[in-house]
Design an enzyme around this catalytic site. Structure first.
Site, PDB file in Angstrom:
ATOM      1  N   CYS A 185       0.824  -1.212   0.000  1.00  8.28           N
ATOM      2  CA  CYS A 185       0.000   0.000   0.000  1.00  8.28           C
ATOM      3  C   CYS A 185       0.855   1.258   0.000  1.00  8.28           C
ATOM      4  O   CYS A 185       0.576   2.204  -0.734  1.00  8.28           O
ATOM      5  CB  CYS A 185      -0.963   0.003   1.183  1.00  8.28           C
ATOM      6  SG  CYS A 185      -0.190   0.044   2.804  1.00  8.28           S
ATOM      7  N   ASP A 376      -1.916   1.951   6.526  1.00 10.52           N
ATOM      8  CA  ASP A 376      -2.607   1.758   5.248  1.00 10.52           C
ATOM      9  C   ASP A 376      -2.544   3.083   4.496  1.00 10.52           C
ATOM     10  O   ASP A 376      -2.943   4.115   5.032  1.00 10.52           O
ATOM     11  CB  ASP A 376      -4.062   1.361   5.534  1.00 10.52           C
ATOM     12  CG  ASP A 376      -4.839   0.957   4.290  1.00 10.52           C
ATOM     13  OD1 ASP A 376      -4.262   0.997   3.192  1.00 10.52           O
ATOM     14  OD2 ASP A 376      -6.020   0.617   4.425  1.00 10.52           O
ATOM     15  N   TRP A 393      -9.601   6.031  -4.838  1.00  5.63           N
ATOM     16  CA  TRP A 393      -8.372   5.928  -4.049  1.00  5.63           C
ATOM     17  C   TRP A 393      -7.646   4.648  -4.440  1.00  5.63           C
ATOM     18  O   TRP A 393      -8.209   3.566  -4.399  1.00  5.63           O
ATOM     19  CB  TRP A 393      -8.698   5.944  -2.559  1.00  5.63           C
ATOM     20  CG  TRP A 393      -9.332   7.246  -2.182  1.00  5.63           C
ATOM     21  CD1 TRP A 393     -10.621   7.633  -2.401  1.00  5.63           C
ATOM     22  CD2 TRP A 393      -8.673   8.362  -1.593  1.00  5.63           C
ATOM     23  NE1 TRP A 393     -10.810   8.933  -1.966  1.00  5.63           N
ATOM     24  CE2 TRP A 393      -9.628   9.401  -1.467  1.00  5.63           C
ATOM     25  CE3 TRP A 393      -7.371   8.585  -1.148  1.00  5.63           C
ATOM     26  CZ2 TRP A 393      -9.321  10.639  -0.924  1.00  5.63           C
ATOM     27  CZ3 TRP A 393      -7.062   9.822  -0.608  1.00  5.63           C
ATOM     28  CH2 TRP A 393      -8.027  10.837  -0.490  1.00  5.63           C
ATOM     29  N   HIS A 395      -4.736   1.885  -3.844  1.00  2.00           N
ATOM     30  CA  HIS A 395      -3.925   1.326  -2.758  1.00  2.00           C
ATOM     31  C   HIS A 395      -3.649  -0.137  -3.044  1.00  2.00           C
ATOM     32  O   HIS A 395      -4.045  -0.656  -4.094  1.00  2.00           O
ATOM     33  CB  HIS A 395      -4.619   1.513  -1.404  1.00  2.00           C
ATOM     34  CG  HIS A 395      -6.045   1.066  -1.350  1.00  2.00           C
ATOM     35  ND1 HIS A 395      -6.509   0.108  -0.471  1.00  2.00           N
ATOM     36  CD2 HIS A 395      -7.137   1.448  -2.062  1.00  2.00           C
ATOM     37  CE1 HIS A 395      -7.809  -0.065  -0.644  1.00  2.00           C
ATOM     38  NE2 HIS A 395      -8.217   0.727  -1.605  1.00  2.00           N
TER      39      HIS A 395
END
Length: 452
Positions: A185, A376, A393, A395
């Site tokens: 991440c 994270d 987003w 990740h």
């Protein structure tokens, strides 16, 4: 995405235990191969036992249940959320290895950073993803519940097509960039932001009145200690939607100040003018504040191929970090287990969060067998979508270990309410402003989830 399945070397049982999509796909595969209903039920029962076997609790920035609007807005106390391991079957060793690799990334990205906890001596199954042809188009991501998923190899293809551009030209992801990406991440944010995320310019929103009222007017749950109660109430006082909006508003002001500012002095004067026009409390920050020094402390601002000391060549972008508040190793053990109500609260006027005491220390176990992942990261960039719920987003789940127990790294594109919901591993969500050169297209104005 048959072309990407070659990277998934984990056993079918483990892939079922780490991704709910695989349970559906695998059951269809068994039926197609002639398995009877009884044999299928036996297999699924064994798989559920595998899923429930692990009691360790951890999250690795990955697939989760769709949160409600109240959860995404901070209206839920978060204790009903499960960790990734509880739901998907990570082992205690998996969690230790993930934390160790996160620590290693921190040390590599910020020389001199001291380890904050004892990591396993041997974590040697991380691999750098191979290079992908510059002109190979990516496959569509697999969409599920507000989140689109792909393997890291396919993300590299998409990055090269969409996010790699320098002055309008596509760039092949270098070996150094792929090495950064392999850390999971934090690697996704790292490869897009350039320098390792320093987290110095962080924003959040905390409702002090709600916190005080809830402490006064609610009671602890059955068998809940005072420390658990206070940590839970403090967590519910944070509103990630408002924290994100605050970061976006400040980034907008900074970008206006960067326009036509060809030296740092002009940029700072422009910034003060914009803050005054908006009656923003950041105007009164000390000149040595992280707020005013953020640009000059950005490595790419000084590089000839980056900003070359010209503010007008830079832009303010956003990423996010979820983490645990109880990081004082010499403080109360209860706060390390249940959260520190006083830690990492934003300044009420400016929204700034002092991250100087953030050492990426994970939550301490309160019960035997527990283990929690330490952070994270999610990359946002400079999207212009006004509705936060429609923002995307990017990740990852964990470090890339295609030949290890964890298996290959996956990359996710999550809608904001999915990203902001978090997991029980974290009780703080901050939204960071960083600077990158305008010539970099790692922050497009619009992200199409699961493209193409």
């Amino acid at each position: 995405m048959a072309g990407d399945d070659r990277a998934a070397t984990a056993t079918p049982e483990r892939r079922l235990a780490t991704n709910p999509l695989h349970s559906v796909a695998f059951s269809h595969a068994l039926v197609s191969r002639g398995f009877t209903t009884k044999e299928l039920l036996i297999f699924m029962h064994k798989s559920r036992r595998l899923l429930a076997f692990t009691t360790v609790s951890a999250v690795i920035c990955t697939v989760g249940l769709i949160p409600s609007v109240s959860q995404a807005a901070g209206g839920d106390d978060g204790e009903r959320k499960h960790s990734y391991a509880e739901t998907h079957g990570l082992t205690a060793d998996d969690v230790k290895n993930i934390n160790a690799l996160n620590e290693r990334a921190l040390a590599l990205g910020r020389p001199g950073a001291a380890p904050s906890f004892r990591a396993p001596n041997s974590v040697d199954d991380r691999e750098t993803p191979p290079a992908e042809p510059l002109d190979r188009m990516p496959d569509a991501y697999r969409a599920y519940g507000g989140r689109a998923t792909t393997v890291v190899n396919n993300y590299i293809r998409k990055w090269q097509q969409v996010y790699s551009h320098r002055d309008g030209k596509k760039q092949q992801m270098t070996e150094e960039q792929r090495e950064k990406l392999s850390y999971g991440c934090v690697g996704v944010t790292w490869v897009n932001s350039g320098p390792y995320p320093t987290n110095k310019l962080a924003f959040a929103s905390f409702d002090e009145n709600k916190y005080k009222n809830d402490l006064k007017n609610t009671r602890p749950r059955p068998d809940e200690t005072r420390a658990e109660f206070e940590g839970r109430i403090a967590k519910a006082g944070f509103d990630e939607g408002k924290g994100f909006k605050r970061a976006r508003d400040v980034a907008s002001i900074m970008n206006k100040a960067l326009e036509n500012a060809h030296d740092e002095g002009t940029y700072v004067n422009n910034l003060k003018t914009e803050l005054a026009n908006n009656n923003d409390a950041l105007l009164h920050e000390d000149s040595r504040s992280n707020f005013y020094s953020a640009l000059r402390n950005t490595p790419s601002f000084k590089e000839r191929g980056g900003g070359n000391y010209d503010p007008s060549r830079m832009k303010a972008v956003i990423y996010s970090k979820h983490f645990w508040s109880g990081q004082d190793q010499w403080g109360s053990s209860d706060k390390r287990k249940y959260g520190d109500p006083e830690a990492f609260r934003p300044n009420p006027g400016t929204g700034l969060v002092d991250m100087s005491k953030d050492r990426s220390i994970p939550r301490s176990p309160a019960n035997p067998g527990e283990g929690w992942v330490n952070f994270d990261y999610g990359w946002f960039g400079a999207q212009t979508e006004a509705d936060a719920d429609k923002t995307v987003w990017t990740h990852g789940d964990h470090y890339h270990a295609p030949n290890g127990d964890l298996g290959p790294m996956h990359v996710y594109e999550s809608k904001f309410r999915n990203w902001s919901a978090g997991y029980a591993d974290f009780d703080r969500g901050t939204y960071m402003i960083a600077f990158i050169p305008k010539s970099w297209n790692t922050a497009p104005s619009k992200v199409e989830q699961g493209w193409p």
